[in-house]
Design an enzyme around this catalytic site. Structure first.
Site, PDB file in Angstrom:
ATOM      1  N   GLY A  50       0.845  -1.157  -0.043  1.00 33.67           N
ATOM      2  CA  GLY A  50      -0.094  -0.022  -0.050  1.00 33.67           C
ATOM      3  C   GLY A  50       0.762   1.245  -0.090  1.00 33.67           C
ATOM      4  O   GLY A  50       0.638   2.398   0.575  1.00 33.67           O
ATOM      5  N   GLY A  65      -0.586   4.939  -1.073  1.00 30.18           N
ATOM      6  CA  GLY A  65      -1.582   5.669  -0.346  1.00 30.18           C
ATOM      7  C   GLY A  65      -0.991   6.716   0.581  1.00 30.18           C
ATOM      8  O   GLY A  65       0.253   7.122   0.481  1.00 30.18           O
ATOM      9  N   GLN A  66      -1.963   7.563   1.552  1.00 31.44           N
ATOM     10  CA  GLN A  66      -1.505   8.513   1.836  1.00 31.44           C
ATOM     11  C   GLN A  66      -0.343   8.240   2.856  1.00 31.44           C
ATOM     12  O   GLN A  66       0.721   9.098   3.045  1.00 31.44           O
ATOM     13  CB  GLN A  66      -2.813   9.171   2.409  1.00 31.44           C
ATOM     14  N   ASP A  85       2.446  -1.741  -4.328  1.00 30.14           N
ATOM     15  CA  ASP A  85       0.756  -1.186  -4.495  1.00 30.14           C
ATOM     16  C   ASP A  85       0.205  -1.910  -5.775  1.00 30.14           C
ATOM     17  O   ASP A  85       1.057  -2.328  -6.644  1.00 30.14           O
ATOM     18  CB  ASP A  85       0.698   0.188  -4.338  1.00 30.14           C
ATOM     19  N   ASP A  92      -1.213  -6.899  -5.800  1.00 36.57           N
ATOM     20  CA  ASP A  92      -2.475  -6.828  -5.560  1.00 36.57           C
ATOM     21  C   ASP A  92      -2.259  -7.663  -4.330  1.00 36.57           C
ATOM     22  O   ASP A  92      -2.218  -8.828  -4.470  1.00 36.57           O
ATOM     23  CB  ASP A  92      -3.347  -7.407  -6.467  1.00 36.57           C
ATOM     24  N   ILE A  93      -2.721  -7.247  -3.082  1.00 34.53           N
ATOM     25  CA  ILE A  93      -2.547  -7.956  -1.658  1.00 34.53           C
ATOM     26  C   ILE A  93      -3.477  -9.299  -1.809  1.00 34.53           C
ATOM     27  O   ILE A  93      -3.052 -10.223  -0.968  1.00 34.53           O
ATOM     28  CB  ILE A  93      -2.749  -7.204  -0.675  1.00 34.53           C
ATOM     29  N   TYR A 110     -15.791  -0.664   7.716  1.00 38.99           N
ATOM     30  CA  TYR A 110     -14.192  -0.271   8.050  1.00 38.99           C
ATOM     31  C   TYR A 110     -14.131  -0.320   9.445  1.00 38.99           C
ATOM     32  O   TYR A 110     -12.987  -1.053   9.784  1.00 38.99           O
ATOM     33  CB  TYR A 110     -13.951   1.357   7.483  1.00 38.99           C
ATOM     34  N   LYS A 152     -11.526  -3.144  11.073  1.00 36.79           N
ATOM     35  CA  LYS A 152     -10.429  -2.594  12.060  1.00 36.79           C
ATOM     36  C   LYS A 152     -10.548  -3.150  13.467  1.00 36.79           C
ATOM     37  O   LYS A 152      -9.722  -3.832  14.216  1.00 36.79           O
ATOM     38  CB  LYS A 152     -10.302  -1.149  12.125  1.00 36.79           C
TER      39      LYS A 152
HETATM   40  C1  VAH Z   1     -11.217   7.428   7.280  1.00 41.70           C
HETATM   41  N1  VAH Z   1      -9.050   8.663   6.963  1.00 41.70           N
HETATM   42  O1  VAH Z   1     -11.550   8.653   7.265  1.00 41.70           O
HETATM   43  C2  VAH Z   1      -9.537   7.420   7.448  1.00 41.70           C
HETATM   44  C3  VAH Z   1      -9.375   7.213   8.985  1.00 41.70           C
HETATM   45  C4  VAH Z   1     -10.190   7.863  11.295  1.00 41.70           C
HETATM   46  C5  VAH Z   1     -10.543   7.905   9.689  1.00 41.70           C
HETATM   47  O2  VAH Z   1      -9.675   5.940   9.582  1.00 41.70           O
HETATM   48  O3  VAH Z   1     -11.774   6.459   6.825  1.00 41.70           O
END
Ligand code: VAH
Length: 317
Positions: free
Chosen positions: A10, A13-14, A36, A54-55, A144, A148
């Protein structure tokens, strides 16, 4: 002692863009492999090895591990909050399958150390939202956030069950100028700087008083490297550490930008990301990261705005 070789998954990415540069400064360019699905910035592509990956392609990953004799993996590939809500199956599959595969590589001794980012998205609407503690109610209501939270459980399980040295940080919203973020809810705090310089105005997709925990990328990178370099016995939390920078809302960032660009205008029009932001904490208690491995943030909103505006003005010149 043979030098470690690190694979950053990755890297375009940012976070990956800046992590690669910092890791190469520490370990030497040849010892940090960037990877990436898409090409990275020129700085990353030209300063050391890059492999397209590609992971989800496990055999390709094993090929890279063998080619470079990788000893550590930073697994940054993920679908962020807003994007994952638009494709929940891919969001869950990518965020979870990638982690379980990398944890198994460590379990069976293929690699020695793993870094995996969590997020304040693990907290949900029932979590105490002010100074959210390390241990508390966590009922995330985004794909998401759920991925996590589940990932944190897997990290802690693999550490205690199999001795895997996996380390993790619950990042707040991250602000940076080197690479555009993609698909996050906190990304308004990046876009606003680009738009302020390019067009002198910005329509925020979060409402005026949406206060969220944020952090400048240099602080986030330093936290990541300090955690990864800490002696193992100091890393007492193997799910993921709360870390905090500063909390602010769109009005506060607009007023800070006006201090540099007096003509700047901010307007507000909430979209579907408002509900995601409203489910997250406003501020984070990072006492345990400070106690266990000496964490301390350096940037506040004033110094973030100064650095962002100086660097973006150069970029857009
Ligand atoms: C998002 N930048 O907005 C990420 C982050 C806390 C937010 O994990 O999904």
């Amino acid at each position: 002692m043979t030098k470690d070789t690190i694979l950053v998954i990755g890297a375009s990415g940012q976070i990956g863009t800046e992590l690669v540069t910092n890791l190469r400064a520490m370990y030497g360019n040849a010892h940090v492999v960037a990877s990436d699905v898409k090409s990275a910035t020129a700085e990353v592509m030209e300063s050391g090895p890059f492999e397209q990956l590609d992971i989800m392609d496990e055999s390709r990953l094993k090929e890279i591990l063998d080619k470079y004799k990788v000893t550590q993996i930073y697994l940054l590939a993920a679908l962020l909050s807003a994007t994952a809500e638009k494709n929940i199956e891919l969001g869950w599959a990518l965020n979870m399958r990638s982690l379980s595969h990398v944890l198994d590589l460590a379990r069976y001794g293929k690699i020695k150390k793993v870094y995996w980012p969590s997020s304040i998205a693990v907290f949900g609407p029932t979590t105490p939202s002010i100074n959210t503690p390390q241990y508390t109610v966590m009922e995330p209501n985004t794909v998401y956030g759920i991925s996590k939270q589940a990932g944190e459980r897997w990290c802690e399980y693999y550490h205690h069950k199999f001795g895997v040295d996996v380390r993790s940080i619950r990042y707040p919203g991250l602000i940076s100028w080197k690479a555009q973020p993609g698909g996050g809810t906190t990304d308004y705090a990046v876009h606003v700087f680009h738009e302020a310089i390019k067009h002198g105005k910005y329509e925020s997709f979060l409402s005026e008083n949406t206060t969220l925990p944020m952090m400048y990328m240099p602080d986030a990178i330093r936290a990541t490297l300090e955690l990864m370099e800490a002696p193992s016995e100091k890393v007492k939390i193997r799910s993921s550490y709360n870390v905090a920078g500063i909390s602010f809302n769109p009005v506060e960032i607009a007023n800070t930008i006006k201090g540099h660009l007096p003509e700047f205008e901010m307007t507000y029009k909430s979209d579907e990301r408002q509900a995601i932001a409203d489910s997250w904490p406003q501020s984070i208690d990072d006492t345990l990261a400070r106690e266990h491995w000496g964490w301390k943030h350096e940037y506040d909103l004033k110094t973030i705005a100064e650095d962002m505006i100086i660097n973006l003005k150069k970029q857009y010149k």
